[in-house]
Design a protein around this motif. Structure first.
Motif, mmCIF file in Angstrom:
data_model
loop_
_atom_site.group_PDB
_atom_site.id
_atom_site.type_symbol
_atom_site.label_atom_id
_atom_site.label_comp_id
_atom_site.label_asym_id
_atom_site.label_seq_id
_atom_site.Cartn_x
_atom_site.Cartn_y
_atom_site.Cartn_z
ATOM 1 N N MET A 1 32.219 24.049 28.396
ATOM 2 C CA MET A 1 32.075 22.602 28.247
ATOM 3 C C MET A 1 31.741 22.219 26.804
ATOM 4 S SD MET A 1 32.709 21.340 31.251
ATOM 5 C CE MET A 1 33.828 22.711 31.493
ATOM 6 N N LYS B 1 34.315 19.641 24.948
ATOM 7 C CA LYS B 1 33.806 18.275 24.967
ATOM 8 C C LYS B 1 34.216 17.460 23.741
ATOM 9 C CE LYS B 1 29.559 15.559 25.281
ATOM 10 N NZ LYS B 1 28.078 15.601 25.451
ATOM 11 N N ARG C 1 42.111 15.467 27.257
ATOM 12 C CA ARG C 1 41.492 15.483 28.576
ATOM 13 C C ARG C 1 41.853 16.794 29.256
ATOM 14 N NH1 ARG C 1 39.409 10.583 29.218
ATOM 15 N NH2 ARG C 1 39.012 10.696 31.456
ATOM 16 N N GLU D 1 22.651 16.348 30.814
ATOM 17 C CA GLU D 1 23.796 15.876 30.041
ATOM 18 C C GLU D 1 24.946 15.449 30.935
ATOM 19 O OE1 GLU D 1 26.266 17.238 26.048
ATOM 20 O OE2 GLU D 1 25.239 18.736 27.272
ATOM 21 N N ARG E 1 28.550 16.008 33.301
ATOM 22 C CA ARG E 1 29.901 16.465 32.991
ATOM 23 C C ARG E 1 30.502 15.622 31.876
ATOM 24 N NH1 ARG E 1 34.399 14.314 35.225
ATOM 25 N NH2 ARG E 1 33.187 13.466 36.952
ATOM 26 N N PRO E 2 31.146 16.264 30.884
ATOM 27 C CA PRO E 2 31.827 15.492 29.834
ATOM 28 C C PRO E 2 32.873 14.552 30.434
ATOM 29 C CG PRO E 2 31.677 17.807 29.223
ATOM 30 C CD PRO E 2 31.227 17.717 30.648
ATOM 31 N N GLU E 3 33.051 13.397 29.819
ATOM 32 C CA GLU E 3 33.984 12.401 30.347
ATOM 33 C C GLU E 3 35.434 12.865 30.280
ATOM 34 O OE1 GLU E 3 33.420 8.665 28.467
ATOM 35 O OE2 GLU E 3 31.394 8.365 29.279
ATOM 36 N N ASN E 4 35.712 13.813 29.416
ATOM 37 C CA ASN E 4 37.105 14.269 29.270
ATOM 38 C C ASN E 4 37.393 15.520 30.089
ATOM 39 O OD1 ASN E 4 35.492 15.934 27.670
ATOM 40 N ND2 ASN E 4 37.128 16.318 26.180
ATOM 41 N N VAL E 5 36.566 15.800 31.115
ATOM 42 C CA VAL E 5 36.733 17.019 31.917
ATOM 43 C C VAL E 5 36.653 16.694 33.405
ATOM 44 C CG1 VAL E 5 35.812 19.297 32.466
ATOM 45 C CG2 VAL E 5 35.736 18.465 30.102
#
Length: 297
Positions: free
Chosen positions: A142, A146, A151, A180, A182-186
């Motif tokens: 991640m 990130k 994406r 934190e 989950r990253p928005e792009n994952v």
């Protein structure tokens, strides 16, 4: 007056250099090489290699055309729609594809990824496969993806956890928990033969031996709740199996009389002890071989 120290001989210098080379070689064995910066622009699929922390490019993904995934139209459309929304930057869910073996769970993930990218509607979506035994390294993965301007779908095939396996905690933190998040792009897609990712006997054992049975199981079972979309794949009926076989026959242009095709396909399934999409494709491979026809997409 102090006498100057004698210059070391050439033999001594050579011995020191040799020992330094040996020391450097030993250090190199212990310290892994620095991870390579991934070339996200060069390809759309990768395999996560946790040591030394590299994403290995996959130039050609082993996938089938999404139109060939017959008899699973409902779950197919749900997954494609979820994936398309994510590729467009809209809200989407992590997905758990669970159920019967050989019914196209992992094939559907790869086919949906390929279909979205082939449409050209959005920027290329990246697919990263992580092996089950590497789940504990998800935080490192991640951190690597990130900041990237793409994406990502992180995909784990045949995900499940056994007794005393604590690696599921890393996955829980990535999916929803953790400070934190989950990253928005994952997004995370996983396939499993188990709806709750745990064997039934393990769940029952936890219930029977715990002081508070509900709480004992809740932590592990709640992992599947972190997936917002559950897609179930059920055992294959005879009609579904024949539909799959027919779809492959038409796609590959195999010239077989309908009655003979039906009889051969059913006999093949009987000898295999079951029906599934995997069994249907194995029959097509055998049939094409007997007809002398190469299988080309």
């Amino acid at each position: 007056m102090t006498k100057a120290a004698p210059e070391p001989s050439q033999a001594v210098l050579s011995e020191v250099a040799a020992k330094l080379d040996q020391l450097i070689a030993l250090i190199a064995r212990v310290v892994p090489p620095a991870p390579m910066a991934p070339d996200f622009a060069g390809t759309d699929a990768f395999i996560w290699q946790p040591v030394p922390g590299n994403l290995v490019p996959v130039p050609k993904v082993n996938r089938v055309e999404i139109e060939l995934l017959c008899a699973i139209a409902r779950v197919r459309d749900l997954l494609v729609d979820n994936t398309r929304r994510f590729a467009r930057g809209l809200p989407a869910n992590n997905v758990l594809l669970w159920g019967a073996r050989g019914m196209g769970k992992s094939s559907l993930v790869k086919a949906a990824h390929g279909a979205i990218n082939a449409s050209g509607e959005t920027a290329p979506l990246k697919l990263i496969e992580i092996h089950r035994e590497d789940i504990e390294t998800l935080p490192a993965l991640m951190g690597l993806i990130k900041p990237a301007p793409y994406r990502f779908i992180v995909f784990c095939d045949d995900l499940s956890f056994d007794h005393d396996d604590t690696s599921y905690k890393s996955l829980k933190a990535v999916l929803e928990g953790g400070i934190e998040g989950r990253p928005e792009n994952v997004l995370f897609y996983a396939t499993s033969n188990r709806r709750h990712l745990l064997p039934r006997d393990m769940i029952e054992n936890e219930r029977s031996t715990a002081i508070n049975p509900a709480e004992a199981v809740e932590e592990k079972v709640s992992l599947s709740d972190r997936f917002g979309l559950w897609l179930g794949f059920h055992n294959c009926s005879q009609d579904d199996y024949l539909e799959m076989v027919g779809g492959y026959v038409r796609h590959f242009g195999l010239d077989v009389p309908a009655d003979a095709l039906r009889a051969d396909a059913l006999e093949w399934a009987t000898t295999r002890g079951g029906r599934s999409g995997r069994v249907a494709f194995q029959f097509i491979q055998d049939l094409a071989g007997r007809l002398g026809v190469p299988l080309r997409s």
